[in-house]
Motif scaffolding. Sequence first.
Motif, PDB file in Angstrom:
ATOM      1  N   SER A 144      -8.693 -11.264   4.275  1.00 20.90           N
ATOM      2  CA  SER A 144      -7.741 -10.191   4.531  1.00 20.90           C
ATOM      3  C   SER A 144      -7.763  -9.808   6.005  1.00 20.90           C
ATOM      4  CB  SER A 144      -8.076  -8.966   3.677  1.00 20.90           C
ATOM      5  OG  SER A 144      -9.288  -8.377   4.113  1.00 20.90           O
ATOM      6  N   LEU A 145      -6.643  -9.259   6.481  1.00 24.17           N
ATOM      7  CA  LEU A 145      -6.541  -8.851   7.878  1.00 24.17           C
ATOM      8  C   LEU A 145      -7.567  -7.775   8.201  1.00 24.17           C
ATOM      9  CD1 LEU A 145      -4.929  -9.258  10.496  1.00 24.17           C
ATOM     10  CD2 LEU A 145      -3.407  -7.424   9.756  1.00 24.17           C
ATOM     11  N   GLN A 146      -7.878  -6.905   7.219  1.00 28.41           N
ATOM     12  CA  GLN A 146      -8.846  -5.843   7.448  1.00 28.41           C
ATOM     13  C   GLN A 146     -10.229  -6.400   7.797  1.00 28.41           C
ATOM     14  OE1 GLN A 146      -6.692  -5.919   5.019  1.00 28.41           O
ATOM     15  NE2 GLN A 146      -5.498  -4.043   5.178  1.00 28.41           N
ATOM     16  N   GLN A 147     -10.504  -7.635   7.348  1.00 27.67           N
ATOM     17  CA  GLN A 147     -11.807  -8.241   7.623  1.00 27.67           C
ATOM     18  C   GLN A 147     -11.824  -9.009   8.937  1.00 27.67           C
ATOM     19  OE1 GLN A 147     -11.836 -10.339   3.800  1.00 27.67           O
ATOM     20  NE2 GLN A 147     -13.665  -9.197   3.229  1.00 27.67           N
ATOM     21  N   GLU A 224      -8.948  -7.938  19.871  1.00 33.34           N
ATOM     22  CA  GLU A 224      -9.726  -7.278  18.831  1.00 33.34           C
ATOM     23  C   GLU A 224      -9.551  -5.760  18.914  1.00 33.34           C
ATOM     24  OE1 GLU A 224     -12.822  -5.909  16.250  1.00 33.34           O
ATOM     25  OE2 GLU A 224     -12.628  -5.382  18.359  1.00 33.34           O
ATOM     26  N   ASN A 225      -9.578  -5.240  20.137  1.00 35.87           N
ATOM     27  CA  ASN A 225      -9.390  -3.792  20.326  1.00 35.87           C
ATOM     28  C   ASN A 225      -8.002  -3.350  19.862  1.00 35.87           C
ATOM     29  OD1 ASN A 225     -11.945  -3.524  21.409  1.00 35.87           O
ATOM     30  ND2 ASN A 225     -11.256  -3.656  23.530  1.00 35.87           N
ATOM     31  N   GLN A 226      -6.971  -4.117  20.259  1.00 33.22           N
ATOM     32  CA  GLN A 226      -5.600  -3.775  19.866  1.00 33.22           C
ATOM     33  C   GLN A 226      -5.438  -3.835  18.351  1.00 33.22           C
ATOM     34  OE1 GLN A 226      -2.402  -5.733  22.260  1.00 33.22           O
ATOM     35  NE2 GLN A 226      -4.117  -6.522  23.476  1.00 33.22           N
ATOM     36  N   LEU A 227      -6.004  -4.873  17.752  1.00 30.69           N
ATOM     37  CA  LEU A 227      -5.884  -5.052  16.302  1.00 30.69           C
ATOM     38  C   LEU A 227      -6.550  -3.903  15.560  1.00 30.69           C
ATOM     39  CD1 LEU A 227      -4.908  -6.889  14.030  1.00 30.69           C
ATOM     40  CD2 LEU A 227      -7.070  -8.127  14.178  1.00 30.69           C
ATOM     41  N   GLN A 228      -7.713  -3.480  16.038  1.00 29.68           N
ATOM     42  CA  GLN A 228      -8.419  -2.383  15.385  1.00 29.68           C
ATOM     43  C   GLN A 228      -7.637  -1.078  15.492  1.00 29.68           C
ATOM     44  OE1 GLN A 228     -11.076  -2.773  13.379  1.00 29.68           O
ATOM     45  NE2 GLN A 228     -10.591  -4.897  13.838  1.00 29.68           N
ATOM     46  N   ILE A 229      -7.003  -0.836  16.633  1.00 30.77           N
ATOM     47  CA  ILE A 229      -6.185   0.367  16.792  1.00 30.77           C
ATOM     48  C   ILE A 229      -5.018   0.350  15.814  1.00 30.77           C
ATOM     49  CG2 ILE A 229      -4.610   1.589  18.360  1.00 30.77           C
ATOM     50  CD1 ILE A 229      -6.494   0.738  20.657  1.00 30.77           C
ATOM     51  N   LEU A 230      -4.334  -0.782  15.740  1.00 29.20           N
ATOM     52  CA  LEU A 230      -3.197  -0.906  14.820  1.00 29.20           C
ATOM     53  C   LEU A 230      -3.632  -0.734  13.366  1.00 29.20           C
ATOM     54  CD1 LEU A 230      -1.203  -3.870  16.406  1.00 29.20           C
ATOM     55  CD2 LEU A 230      -0.410  -1.524  16.135  1.00 29.20           C
ATOM     56  N   ARG A 232      -6.317   0.829  12.220  1.00 25.44           N
ATOM     57  CA  ARG A 232      -6.735   2.211  11.957  1.00 25.44           C
ATOM     58  C   ARG A 232      -5.528   3.119  11.768  1.00 25.44           C
ATOM     59  NH1 ARG A 232     -10.833   1.182  15.854  1.00 25.44           N
ATOM     60  NH2 ARG A 232      -9.591   2.174  17.488  1.00 25.44           N
ATOM     61  N   ALA A 233      -4.509   2.935  12.630  1.00 21.95           N
ATOM     62  CA  ALA A 233      -3.302   3.761  12.515  1.00 21.95           C
ATOM     63  C   ALA A 233      -2.563   3.467  11.210  1.00 21.95           C
ATOM     64  CB  ALA A 233      -2.389   3.506  13.710  1.00 21.95           C
ATOM     65  N   THR A 234      -2.459   2.191  10.864  1.00 21.70           N
ATOM     66  CA  THR A 234      -1.782   1.791   9.628  1.00 21.70           C
ATOM     67  C   THR A 234      -2.515   2.331   8.411  1.00 21.70           C
ATOM     68  OG1 THR A 234      -0.974  -0.243  10.661  1.00 21.70           O
ATOM     69  CG2 THR A 234      -1.013  -0.189   8.256  1.00 21.70           C
ATOM     70  N   ARG A 235      -3.838   2.212   8.414  1.00 22.34           N
ATOM     71  CA  ARG A 235      -4.605   2.690   7.262  1.00 22.34           C
ATOM     72  C   ARG A 235      -4.521   4.209   7.151  1.00 22.34           C
ATOM     73  NH1 ARG A 235     -10.942   1.774   5.430  1.00 22.34           N
ATOM     74  NH2 ARG A 235     -10.547   2.409   3.284  1.00 22.34           N
ATOM     75  N   GLN A 236      -4.523   4.893   8.293  1.00 22.65           N
ATOM     76  CA  GLN A 236      -4.421   6.349   8.257  1.00 22.65           C
ATOM     77  C   GLN A 236      -3.128   6.783   7.568  1.00 22.65           C
ATOM     78  OE1 GLN A 236      -4.517   8.220  12.106  1.00 22.65           O
ATOM     79  NE2 GLN A 236      -4.497  10.283  11.286  1.00 22.65           N
ATOM     80  N   VAL A 267       0.026   0.306   0.810  1.00 20.47           N
ATOM     81  CA  VAL A 267      -0.500   1.403  -0.016  1.00 20.47           C
ATOM     82  C   VAL A 267      -1.257   0.845  -1.215  1.00 20.47           C
ATOM     83  CG1 VAL A 267       0.199   3.250  -1.593  1.00 20.47           C
ATOM     84  CG2 VAL A 267       1.142   3.160   0.713  1.00 20.47           C
ATOM     85  N   LEU A 268      -0.716  -0.197  -1.841  1.00 18.21           N
ATOM     86  CA  LEU A 268      -1.411  -0.819  -2.968  1.00 18.21           C
ATOM     87  C   LEU A 268      -2.762  -1.364  -2.520  1.00 18.21           C
ATOM     88  CD1 LEU A 268      -1.479  -1.742  -5.894  1.00 18.21           C
ATOM     89  CD2 LEU A 268      -0.244  -3.806  -5.204  1.00 18.21           C
ATOM     90  N   GLN A 269      -2.811  -1.982  -1.352  1.00 21.46           N
ATOM     91  CA  GLN A 269      -4.081  -2.491  -0.825  1.00 21.46           C
ATOM     92  C   GLN A 269      -5.074  -1.352  -0.598  1.00 21.46           C
ATOM     93  OE1 GLN A 269      -3.968  -5.506   2.345  1.00 21.46           O
ATOM     94  NE2 GLN A 269      -1.784  -5.690   1.988  1.00 21.46           N
ATOM     95  N   GLU A 270      -4.586  -0.217  -0.105  1.00 22.46           N
ATOM     96  CA  GLU A 270      -5.461   0.927   0.136  1.00 22.46           C
ATOM     97  C   GLU A 270      -6.026   1.464  -1.177  1.00 22.46           C
ATOM     98  OE1 GLU A 270      -7.649   3.757   2.047  1.00 22.46           O
ATOM     99  OE2 GLU A 270      -6.575   2.053   2.921  1.00 22.46           O
ATOM    100  N   ILE A 271      -5.169   1.575  -2.203  1.00 25.18           N
ATOM    101  CA  ILE A 271      -5.628   2.046  -3.509  1.00 25.18           C
ATOM    102  C   ILE A 271      -6.661   1.076  -4.080  1.00 25.18           C
ATOM    103  CG2 ILE A 271      -4.929   2.441  -5.905  1.00 25.18           C
ATOM    104  CD1 ILE A 271      -2.227   3.442  -4.792  1.00 25.18           C
ATOM    105  N   ALA A 272      -6.376  -0.232  -3.951  1.00 20.80           N
ATOM    106  CA  ALA A 272      -7.291  -1.249  -4.483  1.00 20.80           C
ATOM    107  C   ALA A 272      -8.619  -1.241  -3.731  1.00 20.80           C
ATOM    108  CB  ALA A 272      -6.638  -2.629  -4.392  1.00 20.80           C
ATOM    109  N   THR A 273      -8.567  -1.030  -2.411  1.00 23.14           N
ATOM    110  CA  THR A 273      -9.799  -1.002  -1.616  1.00 23.14           C
ATOM    111  C   THR A 273     -10.704   0.138  -2.056  1.00 23.14           C
ATOM    112  OG1 THR A 273      -8.733  -2.013   0.318  1.00 23.14           O
ATOM    113  CG2 THR A 273     -10.731  -0.726   0.719  1.00 23.14           C
ATOM    114  N   LYS A 274     -10.107   1.302  -2.335  1.00 25.34           N
ATOM    115  CA  LYS A 274     -10.890   2.448  -2.781  1.00 25.34           C
ATOM    116  C   LYS A 274     -11.551   2.175  -4.130  1.00 25.34           C
ATOM    117  CE  LYS A 274     -10.161   5.649   0.398  1.00 25.34           C
ATOM    118  NZ  LYS A 274     -11.275   6.299   1.153  1.00 25.34           N
TER     119      LYS A 274
END
Length: 465
Positions: A144-147, A224-230, A232-236, A267-274
């Motif tokens: 996954s992109l989050q990883q 890596e820095n840019q990706l993490q910012i994006l 974090r903002a997307t997940r927020q 959003v589905l990914q966020e719910i599933a991650t939790k």
Amino acid sequence: MKGRLSNKFNLVIRDYELTPKTTVVVGVSTGVDSMVLLTLLENLPRSKRPQIVIAHVNHKLRKQSEEEQAFIEAYAKEHHLKLEIEVWPVAKHPKTGIENAARKVRYNFFTRIAKQTGARFLFTAHHADDQAETFLLKLVRGGSLQQLKGIGARQLTEQTQIQRPLLNFSKIQIREFATLNHVKWYEDQTNADQNLARNRMRQEIVPRLKQENPQLLAHIQSYENQLQILMRATRQHAQELVQQLIEKDGFKTTLFLKFSLEWQDLVLQEIATKKLGAGQLTDAQRYEILQLLHNKQKPTGNIQISHQLVFMKNYQQFGFYLANELQKKSLETPDSMLKLNQWHEISGYGKVGVFEADELPQNLLDTSQVMKLSENQIEEPFSVEKSSPDENLRLKAGGHKVVRRVLMDAKVPIAQRESWPVLVDANHQPIWLLGIRKSWLKEPFDDQQKPYFIIWKTNNLEELN
């Protein structure tokens, strides 16, 4: 202290706001990276130099492990530094997965020492080359992109944060500093083992990429820095959307489907991650879930996610549920009496009310929501009860249909059939299996008598009359 690296390091370390009262644990393997980090910390200006605790693990993986332990013991004594040592006995080494097991031992040890000393930071000597190797290895392995992230700061304990002060420095810079300043270190013999993917990346792939572009390390760090910012903002924002969807026992399907397709996926990914943990929901499962949520012809449905977990769509609600609890999941409908001209809330279902004509709520006269009765048909008071599967609803032709069959025909989930709300009169005769089917009353409607209106307003269920 010679070299530009020390000046740049002092600028980096300034962000940590260290003082002589700050305690830091430094992971020291005796390799060149950790010995340089230790040297740089020791040579900070007195006002910025923290209390240093060296944490060393003897993994018993190399012949020189004993020599390295003896060296760091002598070094700590000579430099008046506190030293903590963990020995990993050979008998506890696993037959496979030795790298992951060693890392687990190492960080369990670091956690214990951080708690004992009250350290504010754990410093490790990861550098820019390590960052590039980690990023590229994850890119090659997929997931996954989050990883897809490199090495960064994270919490070790509630009070201790892991930081990597050398991430902006290359291996070459670190070695040059060590040579120029006569820093003694031990070479890790396992770094030459070509059976390890990281070593192949380090010795073959990264050097070739550096030949293509000498700025490789800086570019990877920037990406890596840019990706993490994006991310974090997307997940927020995804978390904010999830909060809008939450209701008792699940999430709101109708509101979810109003989001754009892209945000539905996130959003589905966020719910599933939790619920499952990061990266545990496969692409195929995510696609199947989205298909089910969009399928208007299938108001209910289950998808097996794992041996223990099931995704369930239940009309206007969805969520992930433990399989062994799914049969127990039902919306409780307490028995209660209705008051004239007042709404009666039924948790999780909707609300129902009996109204006189002049008290009738506006904009609710939909035939699927209203049952009109004359005074001769009413046996007050009306109550809401849990339906009994063996109860009968009267049919127009004079026959009856059992509630169990009505619920089955309406495709109501098994877990909810024993608690579905039914409106009954004073004699406990079923009037309306709410939201599903009305009973044909024994007395005919008399338009010469005072009319009453029973109104059902659905909450998160689909009208099936």
